[in-house]
Design an enzyme around this catalytic site. Structure first.
Site, PDB file in Angstrom:
ATOM      1  N   SER A  80       1.866  -9.851  -1.135  1.00 56.91           N
ATOM      2  CA  SER A  80       1.549  -8.448  -1.173  1.00 56.91           C
ATOM      3  C   SER A  80       1.725  -7.702   0.224  1.00 56.91           C
ATOM      4  O   SER A  80       1.875  -6.698   0.367  1.00 56.91           O
ATOM      5  CB  SER A  80       0.094  -8.033  -1.718  1.00 56.91           C
ATOM      6  OG  SER A  80      -0.786  -8.747  -0.979  1.00 56.91           O
ATOM      7  N   GLU A 134      -9.548   6.149   2.954  1.00 56.01           N
ATOM      8  CA  GLU A 134     -10.585   5.190   3.495  1.00 56.01           C
ATOM      9  C   GLU A 134      -9.726   3.798   4.062  1.00 56.01           C
ATOM     10  O   GLU A 134      -8.833   3.813   3.251  1.00 56.01           O
ATOM     11  CB  GLU A 134     -11.652   4.756   2.578  1.00 56.01           C
ATOM     12  CG  GLU A 134     -11.222   3.626   1.552  1.00 56.01           C
ATOM     13  CD  GLU A 134     -10.305   4.132   0.414  1.00 56.01           C
ATOM     14  OE1 GLU A 134     -10.083   5.220   0.367  1.00 56.01           O
ATOM     15  OE2 GLU A 134      -9.207   3.154  -0.011  1.00 56.01           O
ATOM     16  N   LYS A 176       0.858  -1.152  -0.019  1.00 54.41           N
ATOM     17  CA  LYS A 176      -0.168   0.035  -0.169  1.00 54.41           C
ATOM     18  C   LYS A 176       0.805   1.392  -0.045  1.00 54.41           C
ATOM     19  O   LYS A 176       0.617   2.200  -0.646  1.00 54.41           O
ATOM     20  CB  LYS A 176      -1.205   0.003   1.220  1.00 54.41           C
ATOM     21  CG  LYS A 176      -2.092  -0.992   1.077  1.00 54.41           C
ATOM     22  CD  LYS A 176      -2.996  -0.742   0.035  1.00 54.41           C
ATOM     23  CE  LYS A 176      -4.236  -1.745   0.253  1.00 54.41           C
ATOM     24  NZ  LYS A 176      -5.195  -1.728  -1.022  1.00 54.41           N
TER      25      LYS A 176
END
Lengths: 278, 409
Positions: B391, B124, B102
């Site tokens: 990830s 969010e 991220k």
């Protein structure tokens, strides 16, 4: 367009008398379709000029907390689009159908797309709607949908926001019909105490770009605010201030009557304010 | 052997989206007029930033020195032996600062925020990984940060909530709708409609209106670009298959995009199969959804016949989303990417397998991609190469995993 739409005719008649239009918003299905129809009849009997009819949607990004909560209540009871269409059709084709003012559907593009534009427009027309507002379908994407709506003889209402650039205003003036929905504040729907000063500048600018009537919504909640819009706008839209009252509704029919009357009283005051001549 | 060995027939291009945000028919902008100007401004600023060598230099510096890139393409030797088929490599996004992919996006977007002269950032978050990555980027640059998070997710992800607050972010509970990720996106969009003049919305995935799906994909493409080069360096050729999990689809979009025009590389996206294919039991938008509009974008969605968003389920909070990025819909319909789904129990088993065989605790999201490799890599030739995008790391998930395994921590 040869014959004016019902919305255009309504605004033209008001203009001839020096009146502004009052257009309340109601959610259909909160608490149930029958009560919503009773509310529409009540508003009609109080002389409102048009009524905006909200189609509950699960993810309404343009709406504030009051209207979203109302949508959530309606959907939690299993409301479907066909329930709205059949409720409205019964109302508009019934014995008092002629007394119902033009109804404008406020509906998310997520719903219109899933059902199919042609099928949705057909359903809306059969039910007796006079126009559609699709708040998440900006002018850039609205072309085909808007022409489909107009082909059916309904109006495709476009929105203008305080953040709308002059170039965008031109595009919106081209694709819209019926009236221009002028959002008074950058933000979601919801009642506020004061209307912003920049609004009058934008209304004056729009007046030079389009012959369509200008209706102001988002943040309007009081008869006293109407005076500041006279001469600038052709109509006033009130949503959250009415929908908030729906929270009080239960299946208790006495409470329902009470709330309907309260909303009716408020609508009557707004009608008096919008129809007052200077 | 499998179809992946042969060149695939597809019609996908990497020259997307077009100026109106279309990936084929998907994407575009379905948002209130109030947001249009901000999206136009963001598009213009981003195009300028892309052409600005100074922007790229600063971003690369942050990715190297703050995030810790490049991270390894790691040969999973014992997993490879265990399966007895293709050589398996793991792209180690779990080794990034904050523990997931991220941050690749938030570092780029925080630089865009500064470029636009905005001082407040909103985001969010579902599982909290994007919230933490945003709070981190804002702390690093001294920006005010508000993170919208569903009340239900706040309860499930206390550790990430605490971390965000430590870095100075305000975590605003969302109590509308299902109180999870989709509602947090609604709430962030609402905030942005009233604050757009001084606030930038850092969306966490390749979803939302144009230009967000493009911007997030581009910032995440460092995953695929590094993988491609590392594989060439290590093996002298490209992999036969690349596997990544898909929720909104940001790690997979970043991993797949640089391979889109390499026809010899099979791309496999793994969705959350949850408890099974019954509506409400999964979050497999591409496997079971329809075309529709959600959160400002036209893509595959999980909706009922009226266009109302349907409830979703996954063991993984990061995959628990009823939509998917429009570029994935484009890749699905053009045949470029094969989308499959993995059930909760298969992901949980893969989590344990990787932990025992490689000494790596994967995020439960990434465990879905690993589970897909466990199913298929063993049937491949020993000469084949399969890359899995790892990830994120699994630290955030250990309480949930322990609960599901009936163990106490």
């Amino acid at each position: 367009m040869t014959t004016p739409t019902r919305i255009a005719a309504t605004f033209a008649a008001l203009k001839a008398q020096g009146h502004m239009a009052f257009m309340p918003f109601v959610t259909v299905g909160d608490p149930d379709v029958a009560t919503s129809m009773a509310l529409i009849r009540e508003l009609a009997s109080r002389g409102v000029d048009l009524i905006e009819v909200g189609f509950p949607y699960s993810d309404p990004i343009a709406d504030g907390p009051v209207i979203q909560a109302s949508y959530t209540r309606a959907l939690s009871r299993g409301l479907q689009v066909n329930d709205i269409f059949s409720g409205i059709q019964q109302l508009t084709s019934g014995p008092d159908g002629g007394k119902i003012p033009p109804l404008v559907a406020m509906v998310s593009y997520a719903i219109v797309f899933r059902i199919g534009t042609a099928a949705f427009v057909e359903g809306a027309k059969t039910a007796g709607f006079s126009g559609l507002i699709i708040p998440d379908l900006p002018a850039d994407e609205a072309g085909e949908v808007a022409s489909e709506i107009r082909k059916a003889g309904l109006d495709a209402v476009q929105l203008v926001a305080p953040t709308t650039t002059p170039v965008r205003e031109d595009r919106i003036a081209e694709t819209g019909s019926g009236f221009v929905y002028c959002i008074s504040i950058a933000g979601t729907t919801g009642a506020r105490d004061q209307l912003p000063e920049e609004l009058s500048g934008q209304l004056k600018r729009l007046r030079g770009k389009t012959s369509l009537p200008l209706a102001v919504g988002f943040g309007v909640s009081k008869p006293e605010q109407v005076g500041t819009l006279r001469g600038l706008a052709d109509g006033v839209i009130v949503g959250s201030a009415i929908v908030r009252q729906l929270e009080r509704l239960s299946n208790n029919s006495e409470a329902t009557l009470h709330v309907l009357r309260d909303i009716g009283d408020f609508a009557a005051k707004m009608v008096a304010a919008t129809h007052a001549t200077r | 052997m499998t179809a992946a060995v042969a060149a695939r027939k597809h019609s996908a291009s990497s020259q997307v989206p077009d100026l109106s945000g279309r990936f084929g028919e998907f994407g575009r902008r379905f948002v209130p007029e109030t947001l249009m100007q901000a999206l136009e401004q963001l598009t213009a600023e981003y195009e300028e930033a892309q052409r600005d060598p100074e922007f790229q230099r600063e971003l690369n510096g942050l990715l190297k020195n703050f995030v810790g890139r490049p991270n390894p393409l790691y040969f999973a030797e014992r997993l490879t032996k265990h399966l007895g088929g293709a050589k398996i490599y793991l792209k180690r996004e779990d080794l990034n600062h904050t523990g997931a992919h991220k941050i690749n996006n938030t570092m780029g977007q925080v630089l865009l925020t500064r470029r636009m002269g905005k001082k407040r950032v909103i985001a969010e978050t579902g599982a909290g990984q994007h919230g933490v990555a945003t709070a981190t980027a804002c702390a690093r640059f001294g920006f005010e940060c508000v993170v919208y998070m569903g009340e239900e997710d706040i309860r499930r992800q206390k550790l990430n909530v605490f971390n965000m607050k430590m870095m100075g972010a305000e975590v605003r509970p969302v109590t509308s709708g299902s109180r999870t990720l989709a509602d947090a996106i609604n709430e962030a969009m609402r905030d942005w409609m009233g604050s757009v003049e001084h606030t930038h919305y850092i969306i966490g995935s390749v979803v939302g209106p144009h230009p967000f799906p493009m911007i997030v994909r581009d910032f995440q493409s460092i995953i695929g670009n590094e993988t491609r080069q590392q594989c060439l360096d290590l093996e002298g050729r490209l992999p036969n298959e690349v596997i990544a999990c898909v929720g909104g689809g940001s790690n997979s979009a970043g991993m797949f995009y640089p391979f889109v025009e390499d026809d010899s590389v099979a791309l496999t996206g793994v969705e959350a199969g949850g408890r099974g294919p019954k509506p409400g039991d999964h979050a497999s938008t591409l496997s079971f959804g329809n075309k529709g509009v959600l959160h400002g974008s036209y893509s595959y969605v999980l909706q009922d016949a009226d266009g109302q968003t349907m409830p979703v389920h996954s063991i993984s909070a990061g995959l628990d989303y009823p939509g998917v990025g429009p570029e994935h819909s484009y890749w699905k319909d053009s045949g470029r990417v094969n989308y499959v789904n993995i059930r909760d129990d298969e992901a949980l088993a893969a989590f344990q397998t990787l932990a025992k065989l490689e000494g790596i605790l994967p995020a439960i999201e990434s465990s879905h991609a690993i589970a897909q490799a466990l199913k298929t890599a063993g049937q491949r030739s020993k000469d084949d190469i399969v890359v899995i995008c790892l990830s994120g790391r699994g630290d955030k998930d250990v309480y949930e995993v322990a609960r599901l395994l009936g163990k106490e921590i």
